[in-house]
Design a protein around this motif. Structure first.
Motif, mmCIF file in Angstrom:
data_model
loop_
_atom_site.group_PDB
_atom_site.id
_atom_site.type_symbol
_atom_site.label_atom_id
_atom_site.label_comp_id
_atom_site.label_asym_id
_atom_site.label_seq_id
_atom_site.Cartn_x
_atom_site.Cartn_y
_atom_site.Cartn_z
ATOM 1 N N GLU A 133 1.036 -9.499 1.466
ATOM 2 C CA GLU A 133 2.089 -10.495 1.311
ATOM 3 C C GLU A 133 1.690 -11.424 0.168
ATOM 4 O O GLU A 133 0.589 -11.978 0.171
ATOM 5 C CB GLU A 133 2.269 -11.313 2.587
ATOM 6 C CG GLU A 133 3.342 -12.383 2.447
ATOM 7 C CD GLU A 133 3.585 -13.156 3.734
ATOM 8 O OE1 GLU A 133 4.362 -14.143 3.690
ATOM 9 O OE2 GLU A 133 3.007 -12.786 4.778
ATOM 10 N N PHE A 146 7.057 -7.349 -0.854
ATOM 11 C CA PHE A 146 5.611 -7.302 -0.676
ATOM 12 C C PHE A 146 4.989 -6.361 -1.714
ATOM 13 O O PHE A 146 5.680 -5.644 -2.436
ATOM 14 C CB PHE A 146 5.262 -6.835 0.737
ATOM 15 C CG PHE A 146 5.334 -7.923 1.782
ATOM 16 C CD1 PHE A 146 6.336 -8.879 1.737
ATOM 17 C CD2 PHE A 146 4.412 -7.979 2.814
ATOM 18 C CE1 PHE A 146 6.409 -9.888 2.695
ATOM 19 C CE2 PHE A 146 4.481 -8.973 3.777
ATOM 20 C CZ PHE A 146 5.487 -9.930 3.725
ATOM 21 N N VAL A 211 9.253 -5.592 3.409
ATOM 22 C CA VAL A 211 8.377 -6.528 4.119
ATOM 23 C C VAL A 211 7.470 -5.691 5.020
ATOM 24 O O VAL A 211 7.911 -4.714 5.625
ATOM 25 C CB VAL A 211 9.186 -7.534 4.959
ATOM 26 C CG1 VAL A 211 8.260 -8.404 5.799
ATOM 27 C CG2 VAL A 211 10.050 -8.401 4.045
#
Length: 605
Positions: A133, A146, A211
């Motif tokens: 992240e 990400f 993500v």
């Protein structure tokens, strides 16, 4: 993995308590002395032993096994940094300011990360991959996706974060997430369990990246932002990052589908996860919506970039055919031939001003070496002391990067050698040609002026190499190795075989005392976005061949080589030679830099 401890126990038999204590102290002393010889740090632990109703405390030492092999750190556990700090770039409009405006959507590069999940197998070199992240995002900017990288190289990536500069709805939160893949049922070496999610964008918006979480709970909707469709462009898979194989899950970096000096697609640094070959259909890259070019370097900044990153090109210790300047080549007898008037070639002016400036490579004109044999052999060898690097500076990837193509001219490309199983055989005339143009390209971020990668041209194609895998000298100057006689460029010394299996053309490179520092003699020959700052030399617009079309009987050349090969290898070798393009065979006279596809487009990989 931690080493399993082995234990040294001092067992106390049923004796008077004061005697046990005395003997225990002596044994403890002996153990401690032995441990000190092994350079180990003992750890004192306790157990309680019952001896016929009496309880006594017995201590023992636990130490790590000194003979157990320690875990070797993965390359990604090291964060890559250039050997030297970045200089203070000369002042300009927007280059190296940290933020680029795409026409109402501002973006910045983020290169600090927090690891979320990692695998330890699969992917390049079977070392796994790590998922991160982005962290330390500037105020007012939002995460777009990400980052993921293979574990086989140092951590060196980046992703873009976005900011709605005009408050006109350039960014919005997703309305939901879809689970693309989970490692729950995967029997792979991993740190916990990883979950890869695809944001569901609102109507009129596109998701830019995934993500990743370490729990099965959906990410928060405000974790990421989707981008309004007019700021997006189509993408394609780039480098393979990871895939365990059994699950048909593969992870790739992405890049804009269309790339070139006029293409406005912007890479985001994020990744695409494909499960069973199906990717998230809503994923996209960014686009420079207004074609803003204010982040490109000005002439003073270009000069500073060359001073910082000009490559060192090492020639093979056995090289016979060196680079020269184009001017030296013309001044030392190069001749222009015209079709139908072959008996009357003309000398070429120092700048090439009498070369034809219009038309394509129609075979009407070509350049060749001097007629005189001794002069011909002399010019073939080039003149390294006068060699120049000719630089083409161009906007790339929506003007968020600047490519500096470093072109080198060699008067002659020498004969090649082939490796056929255990045999090394000269290829005779195959591979020889007049007028050899080679190049390496520097890819520089316009966000901060940092070098991000180098392209090494290798005959008709080449390879991009991430900055973390380059060799450097004298600060931040990357090193390239020119192959013996063929002059293809490679990032490391050694042998690269161009072919199939154990049959191919040898590309031998080595680090010796002979090298070209491209920052010593250079000339910027083209930077179109700066209008008339740089003057184009007339020879740059010569679109015909820099060498004659070679006429030789390839059948005769193959037969000469096959004489030294065992029977079973003859047909395999002949098949290989016939598969080579004319450019590699040396049959076709090569064209100059401005005629190459990569002049206006991206490099060919």
């Amino acid at each position: 993995m931690k080493a399993k401890p082995f234990f040294c126990f001092i067992f106390v038999l049923m004796v008077p308590l004061y005697g046990s204590a005395a003997r225990f102290s002596m044994e403890s002393l002996r153990v401690t002395k032995n441990l000190s010889r092994l350079n180990q740090q003992p750890r004192l632990e306790s157990v309680e032993v019952s001896t016929m109703g009496n309880r006594i405390n017995v201590s023992f030492f636990s130490i790590s096994n000194p003979f157990k092999k320690k875990h070797k750190p993965l390359p990604i556990e090291t964060v890559f940094k250039l050997p030297s700090p970045l200089p203070s770039w000369p002042k300009g409009e927007g280059f190296a300011s940290g933020i680029i405006d795409l026409g109402g959507l501002q973006v910045c590069q983020v290169s600090t990360f927090s690891k979320v999940w990692a695998t330890h197998e699969g992917g390049p070199d079977d070392l796994g991959a790590s998922f991160f992240e982005p962290s330390s995002i500037p105020d007012g900017f939002f995460l777009l996706g990400f980052y993921s990288q293979s574990n086989n190289r140092p951590l060196s990536g980046w992703v873009l974060a976005g900011k709605d500069a005009k408050n006109e709805g350039a960014l919005k939160e997703p309305i939901d997430y879809t689970l693309v893949w989970s490692s729950e049922s995967s029997k792979i070496k991993q740190d916990g369990v990883g979950y890869i999610w695809l944001p569901t964008p609102p109507d009129g918006y596109k998701a830019i990246g995934h993500v990743v979480t370490s729990s099965a709970e959906k990410p928060a909707l405000d974790k990421i932002r989707c981008v309004r469709s007019d700021f997006t462009d189509s993408y394609e898979n780039d480098a393979w990052i990871w895939g365990p194989g059994k699950d048909n899950m593969n992870v790739y970096s992405t890049r804009p589908s269309v790339r070139g000096v006029k293409a406005m697609g912007v890479p985001t640094g994020t990744f695409i996860a494909q499960n069973n070959g199906a990717a998230g259909s809503t994923l996209a890259c960014l686009k420079n919506a207004k074609a803003n070019k204010n982040a490109l370097p000005n002439s003073n900044q270009v000069k500073a970039l060359i001073q910082a990153y000009s490559p060192y090109i090492y020639l093979h210790p056995d090289e016979n055919y060196f680079p020269s300047s184009v001017t030296w080549f013309f001044e030392n007898g190069a001749l222009l031939y015209t079709k139908g008037q072959e008996s009357n070639p003309i000398a070429i002016n120092t700048t090439g001003s009498n070369l034809p400036q219009e038309g394509g490579n129609d075979g009407a004109y070509w350049i060749d070496l001097p007629i005189n044999d001794s002069e011909k052999e002399r010019v073939k060898k080039g003149y390294l002391q006068d060699a120049y690097a000719y630089l083409h500076v161009k906007p790339m990837l929506g003007a968020t990067f600047t490519d500096i193509a470093v072109w080198i001219f060699y008067p002659f490309n020498g004969p090649a050698k082939a490796k056929v199983e255990f045999f090394n055989v000269p290829l005779g005339k195959i591979g020889e040609h007049v007028g050899d143009w080679e190049h390496v390209t520097l890819r520089i971020s316009n966000f901060n002026g940092e070098l991000k990668g180098v392209y090494f041209s290798q005959h008709s194609k080449g390879v991009w190499v991430d900055v973390s895998e380059l060799e450097f000298e004298n600060g931040n100057k990357p090193v390239a190795y020119s192959s013996l006689h063929g002059h293809a460029s490679y990032p490391k010394p050694g042998l690269v075989l161009q072919g199939n299996g154990n049959i191919g053309i040898r590309n031998d490179t080595a680090k010796g005392k002979i090298f070209m520092n491209t920052g010593e003699n250079f000339s910027v020959v083209y930077a179109d976005y700066m209008d008339s700052v740089y003057e184009e030399p007339p020879w740059l617009n010569y679109a015909r061949a820099w060498g004659p079309k070679i006429s030789y009987n390839i059948e005769d050349e193959i037969k000469k080589i096959e004489k030294v090969l065992p029977g079973k290898l003859k047909s395999a070798f002949e098949k290989f030679v016939r598969s080579l393009p004319k450019e590699v065979l040396g049959e076709q006279g090569p064209t100059g830099p401005k005629v190459k596809d990569n002049w206006l487009g991206d490099e060919n990989v």
